[in-house]
Design an enzyme around this catalytic site. Structure first.
Site, PDB file in Angstrom:
ATOM      1  N   TYR A 158       0.776  -1.248   0.030  1.00 54.34           N
ATOM      2  CA  TYR A 158       0.052   0.048   0.129  1.00 54.34           C
ATOM      3  C   TYR A 158       1.007   1.181  -0.026  1.00 54.34           C
ATOM      4  O   TYR A 158       0.547   2.156  -0.690  1.00 54.34           O
ATOM      5  CB  TYR A 158      -0.958   0.092   1.359  1.00 54.34           C
ATOM      6  CG  TYR A 158      -1.925   0.900   0.988  1.00 54.34           C
ATOM      7  CD1 TYR A 158      -3.038   0.701  -0.027  1.00 54.34           C
ATOM      8  CD2 TYR A 158      -2.195   2.001   1.844  1.00 54.34           C
ATOM      9  CE1 TYR A 158      -4.185   1.560  -0.130  1.00 54.34           C
ATOM     10  CE2 TYR A 158      -3.478   2.969   1.587  1.00 54.34           C
ATOM     11  CZ  TYR A 158      -4.401   2.504   0.713  1.00 54.34           C
ATOM     12  OH  TYR A 158      -5.473   3.354   0.398  1.00 54.34           O
ATOM     13  N   LYS A 165      -3.108   8.163   3.192  1.00 53.60           N
ATOM     14  CA  LYS A 165      -4.469   8.121   3.860  1.00 53.60           C
ATOM     15  C   LYS A 165      -4.330   8.691   5.214  1.00 53.60           C
ATOM     16  O   LYS A 165      -4.998   8.982   6.167  1.00 53.60           O
ATOM     17  CB  LYS A 165      -5.061   6.711   3.857  1.00 53.60           C
ATOM     18  CG  LYS A 165      -5.215   5.946   2.532  1.00 53.60           C
ATOM     19  CD  LYS A 165      -6.596   6.874   2.255  1.00 53.60           C
ATOM     20  CE  LYS A 165      -7.205   6.054   1.021  1.00 53.60           C
ATOM     21  NZ  LYS A 165      -8.284   7.057   0.182  1.00 53.60           N
TER      22      LYS A 165
HETATM   23  P1  NAD Z   1     -12.626   3.585  -8.334  1.00 52.27           P
HETATM   24  O1  NAD Z   1     -11.515   3.304  -9.216  1.00 52.27           O
HETATM   25  O2  NAD Z   1     -13.971   3.280  -8.588  1.00 52.27           O
HETATM   26  O3  NAD Z   1     -12.505   5.163  -7.359  1.00 52.27           O
HETATM   27  C1  NAD Z   1     -11.454   6.034  -7.512  1.00 52.27           C
HETATM   28  C2  NAD Z   1     -11.894   7.298  -8.033  1.00 52.27           C
HETATM   29  O4  NAD Z   1     -11.136   8.156  -8.194  1.00 52.27           O
HETATM   30  C3  NAD Z   1     -12.303   7.010  -9.613  1.00 52.27           C
HETATM   31  O5  NAD Z   1     -13.594   7.372  -9.825  1.00 52.27           O
HETATM   32  C4  NAD Z   1     -11.377   8.133 -10.522  1.00 52.27           C
HETATM   33  O6  NAD Z   1     -11.943   8.584 -11.586  1.00 52.27           O
HETATM   34  C5  NAD Z   1     -11.066   8.972  -9.388  1.00 52.27           C
HETATM   35  N1  NAD Z   1      -9.853   9.817  -9.382  1.00 52.27           N
HETATM   36  C6  NAD Z   1      -8.510   9.347  -9.652  1.00 52.27           C
HETATM   37  N2  NAD Z   1      -7.824  10.791  -9.790  1.00 52.27           N
HETATM   38  C7  NAD Z   1      -8.696  11.645  -9.892  1.00 52.27           C
HETATM   39  C8  NAD Z   1      -8.470  12.929 -10.242  1.00 52.27           C
HETATM   40  N3  NAD Z   1      -7.205  13.453 -10.472  1.00 52.27           N
HETATM   41  N4  NAD Z   1      -9.523  13.776 -10.198  1.00 52.27           N
HETATM   42  C9  NAD Z   1     -10.931  13.416  -9.829  1.00 52.27           C
HETATM   43  N5  NAD Z   1     -11.068  12.054  -9.538  1.00 52.27           N
HETATM   44  C10 NAD Z   1     -10.014  11.147  -9.564  1.00 52.27           C
HETATM   45  O7  NAD Z   1     -11.935   2.957  -6.850  1.00 52.27           O
HETATM   46  P2  NAD Z   1     -12.513   2.793  -5.379  1.00 52.27           P
HETATM   47  O8  NAD Z   1     -12.043   1.653  -4.623  1.00 52.27           O
HETATM   48  O9  NAD Z   1     -14.082   2.850  -5.287  1.00 52.27           O
HETATM   49  O10 NAD Z   1     -11.981   4.020  -4.724  1.00 52.27           O
HETATM   50  C11 NAD Z   1     -12.639   5.112  -3.938  1.00 52.27           C
HETATM   51  C12 NAD Z   1     -12.110   5.250  -2.492  1.00 52.27           C
HETATM   52  O11 NAD Z   1     -12.256   4.372  -1.834  1.00 52.27           O
HETATM   53  C13 NAD Z   1     -10.695   5.838  -2.590  1.00 52.27           C
HETATM   54  O12 NAD Z   1     -10.380   6.645  -1.763  1.00 52.27           O
HETATM   55  C14 NAD Z   1      -9.935   4.605  -2.101  1.00 52.27           C
HETATM   56  O13 NAD Z   1      -8.638   4.791  -1.580  1.00 52.27           O
HETATM   57  C15 NAD Z   1     -11.259   4.150  -0.977  1.00 52.27           C
HETATM   58  N6  NAD Z   1     -11.113   2.865  -0.400  1.00 52.27           N
HETATM   59  C16 NAD Z   1     -10.973   1.779  -1.389  1.00 52.27           C
HETATM   60  C17 NAD Z   1     -11.015   0.347  -0.786  1.00 52.27           C
HETATM   61  C18 NAD Z   1     -11.129  -0.760  -1.801  1.00 52.27           C
HETATM   62  O14 NAD Z   1     -10.668  -1.913  -1.571  1.00 52.27           O
HETATM   63  N7  NAD Z   1     -11.560  -0.679  -2.962  1.00 52.27           N
HETATM   64  C19 NAD Z   1     -10.815   0.068   0.562  1.00 52.27           C
HETATM   65  C20 NAD Z   1     -10.986   1.366   1.219  1.00 52.27           C
HETATM   66  C21 NAD Z   1     -11.054   2.580   0.742  1.00 52.27           C
HETATM   67  O1  0WE Z   2      -7.047   2.844  -1.742  1.00 52.05           O
HETATM   68  C1  0WE Z   2      -7.044   1.833  -2.376  1.00 52.05           C
HETATM   69  C2  0WE Z   2      -6.788   2.082  -3.894  1.00 52.05           C
HETATM   70  C3  0WE Z   2      -5.935   3.332  -4.301  1.00 52.05           C
HETATM   71  C4  0WE Z   2      -5.298   3.152  -5.517  1.00 52.05           C
HETATM   72  C5  0WE Z   2      -5.484   2.127  -6.686  1.00 52.05           C
HETATM   73  C6  0WE Z   2      -4.640   2.395  -7.748  1.00 52.05           C
HETATM   74  C7  0WE Z   2      -4.514   1.095  -8.666  1.00 52.05           C
HETATM   75  C8  0WE Z   2      -4.406   1.694 -10.146  1.00 52.05           C
HETATM   76  C9  0WE Z   2      -4.847   4.293  -5.777  1.00 52.05           C
HETATM   77  N1  0WE Z   2      -3.930   4.543  -7.102  1.00 52.05           N
HETATM   78  C10 0WE Z   2      -4.251   3.388  -8.059  1.00 52.05           C
HETATM   79  N2  0WE Z   2      -3.494   3.530  -9.099  1.00 52.05           N
HETATM   80  C11 0WE Z   2      -3.501   2.838 -10.255  1.00 52.05           C
HETATM   81  O2  0WE Z   2      -2.766   2.933 -11.100  1.00 52.05           O
HETATM   82  N3  0WE Z   2      -7.584   0.544  -1.866  1.00 52.05           N
HETATM   83  C12 0WE Z   2      -7.549   0.845  -0.291  1.00 52.05           C
HETATM   84  C13 0WE Z   2      -7.602  -0.690  -2.460  1.00 52.05           C
HETATM   85  C14 0WE Z   2      -6.237  -1.390  -2.156  1.00 52.05           C
HETATM   86  O3  0WE Z   2      -5.174  -0.822  -2.840  1.00 52.05           O
HETATM   87  C15 0WE Z   2      -3.985  -1.709  -2.279  1.00 52.05           C
HETATM   88  C16 0WE Z   2      -4.492  -2.383  -1.358  1.00 52.05           C
HETATM   89  C17 0WE Z   2      -5.772  -2.084  -1.383  1.00 52.05           C
HETATM   90  C18 0WE Z   2      -6.720  -2.839  -0.362  1.00 52.05           C
HETATM   91  C19 0WE Z   2      -2.680  -1.553  -2.785  1.00 52.05           C
HETATM   92  C20 0WE Z   2      -1.838  -2.575  -2.026  1.00 52.05           C
HETATM   93  C21 0WE Z   2      -2.204  -3.380  -1.124  1.00 52.05           C
HETATM   94  C22 0WE Z   2      -3.724  -3.438  -0.834  1.00 52.05           C
END
Ligand code: NAD
Ligand code: 0WE
Length: 258
Positions: A158, A165
Site C-alpha cells: 500500500y 491516507k
Molecule cells: P474507483 O477506481 O472506483 O474510484 C477511484 C476514483 O478516483 C475514480 O472514480 C477515479 O476517477 C477518481 N480519480 C482518480 N484521480 C482523480 C483525479 N485526479 N480527479 C478526480 N477524480 C480522480 O475505486 P474505489 O475503490 O471505489 O476508490 C474510492 C475510494 O475508496 C478511494 O479513496 C480509495 O482509497 C477508497 N478505498 C477503497 C477500498 C477498496 O478496497 N476498493 C478500501 C478502502 C478505501
Molecule cells: O485505496 C485503495 C486503492 C487506491 C489506488 C489504487 C490504484 C490502482 C491503479 C490508488 N491508485 C491506484 N493507481 C493505479 O494505477 N485501496 C484501499 C485498495 C487497495 O489498494 C491496495 C491494497 C488495497 C486494499 C494496494 C496494495 C495493497 C492493498
C-alpha cells in the site's frame, strides 16, 4: 428515520458500477437526496458518456467534470453548485490515486513526483474541496471521505497510499475542528478491501480479500452498498453528534490481532 430529502449532495469518485462512490450515490438517492455527480474527464469523452449512462437512473441535477488536479474544473464545479443549488449539504470525497509503480516494491524507493502526486490527488483534494464547500454549507453539512487501514498499519504494497491516507485521516480531524462551529461535520469511512477498478489493478488484492474472509469476525468482505449505508448515516440527522471520526466498515477486520 434516515431521510435526506431536501439535501443537496455532491458525490465525487464514480468511475463505474463497482466504484464505492456508486454504492454511496445509490444509497443517498434512496434516502431522497438531490445528487450532483462529478467524474474524471478524459480526452475522448469516454468517461463522461459511461458515467452519465450509469447515473441516469439517479436523476442527478448536476453532472460535472472535475479532475482534482485541475484548478479551473474545481472552481467551476463549486461556482455551478452556488449558482444552481444555492446551498450544499453533503460532500462525498471518494477518490485516490498513486502511480502503479508506487504500489509495489520498496516504499523507500518512492519518487518525489510519485509521493507528491499521491498526496495531491488523494489527500490535498479533501482539504481543497472542503474549503470550497464551507461557504456553501450555510445550513450546516456533512463531509465524508473514504480511507483504508493501510493509513494506520503498514500493509504490504500500500506504500505511499498509506502515507496519503494517514494525512487524509488527520485532515478529517483538523477539518472537523475548524468546521464544527458552522455545524459542518467531517468524518471518514475506513472500508475493508473491495474489488473495484482501483483495487483490481493492484497485485495481490485477491489474496488480501481471501485473508479478510478468513479472519474478519463476519468472515466476509463488505460491499459498496454497505459502505453506502454507513455514508448515508453519516450524512443524516441520525449522526448529528458525530464528527472527526473514522468509522470502520470492514466486517470487523480491524479489531483482530491477525
Ligand atoms: P474507483 O477506481 O472506483 O474510484 C477511484 C476514483 O478516483 C475514480 O472514480 C477515479 O476517477 C477518481 N480519480 C482518480 N484521480 C482523480 C483525479 N485526479 N480527479 C478526480 N477524480 C480522480 O475505486 P474505489 O475503490 O471505489 O476508490 C474510492 C475510494 O475508496 C478511494 O479513496 C480509495 O482509497 C477508497 N478505498 C477503497 C477500498 C477498496 O478496497 N476498493 C478500501 C478502502 C478505501
Ligand atoms: O485505496 C485503495 C486503492 C487506491 C489506488 C489504487 C490504484 C490502482 C491503479 C490508488 N491508485 C491506484 N493507481 C493505479 O494505477 N485501496 C484501499 C485498495 C487497495 O489498494 C491496495 C491494497 C488495497 C486494499 C494496494 C496494495 C495493497 C492493498
Amino acid at each position: 428515520m434516515l431521510n435526506l430529502t431536501g439535501k443537496n449532495a455532491l458525490v465525487t469518485g464514480i468511475a463505474n458500477n463497482r466504484s464505492i462512490a456508486w454504492g454511496i450515490a445509490q444509497q443517498l438517492h434512496k434516502a431522497g437526496a438531490n445528487l450532483g455527480i462529478t467524474y474524471l474527464p478524459d480526452e475522448r469523452g469516454k468517461m463522461e458518456k459511461k458515467v452519465a449512462e450509469l447515473v441516469e437512473p439517479l436523476n442527478p441535477s448536476l453532472f460535472l467534470p472535475c479532475n482534482v488536479q485541475d484548478e479551473d474544473q474545481i472552481k467551476s464545479t463549486f461556482e455551478t453548485i452556488r449558482d444552481q443549488w444555492g446551498k450544499l449539504d453533503i460532500l462525498i470525497h471518494c477518490l485516490a490515486f498513486a502511480s502503479k509503480d508506487d504500489l509495489t516494491g520498496d516504499f523507500s524507493q518512492t519518487s518525489r513526483s510519485g509521493f507528491n502526486t499521491a498526496l495531491e490527488i488523494s489527500t490535498y483534494s479533501l482539504v481543497q474541496l472542503s474549503g470550497l464547500a464551507k461557504p456553501l454549507m450555510t445550513e450546516g453539512g456533512s463531509i465524508v471521505t473514504l480511507t483504508y487501514l493501510g493509513g494506520v498499519r503498514a500493509i504490504p504494497n500500500y506504500n505511499v497510499m498509506g502515507i496519503a491516507k494517514a494525512g487524509l485521516e488527520m485532515s478529517v480531524r483538523y477539518l472537523a475542528a475548524e468546521l464544527g462551529p458552522q455545524n459542518i461535520r467531517v468524518n471518514a469511512i475506513s472500508a475493508g478491501p473491495i474489488r473495484t477498478l482501483a483495487s483490481s489493478a493492484v497485485g495481490g488484492i485477491l489474496d488480501m480479500i481471501h485473508h479478510v474472509e478468513e479472519v474478519a469476525p463476519l468472515r466476509r468482505t463488505v460491499t459498496q452498498l454497505e459502505v453506502g449505508n454507513a455514508a448515508a448515516f453519516l450524512c443524516s440527522d441520525l449522526s448529528t453528534g458525530i464528527t472527526g471520526q473514522i468509522l470502520y466498515v470492514d466486517a470487523g477486520y480491524e479489531i483482530m490481532g491477525m
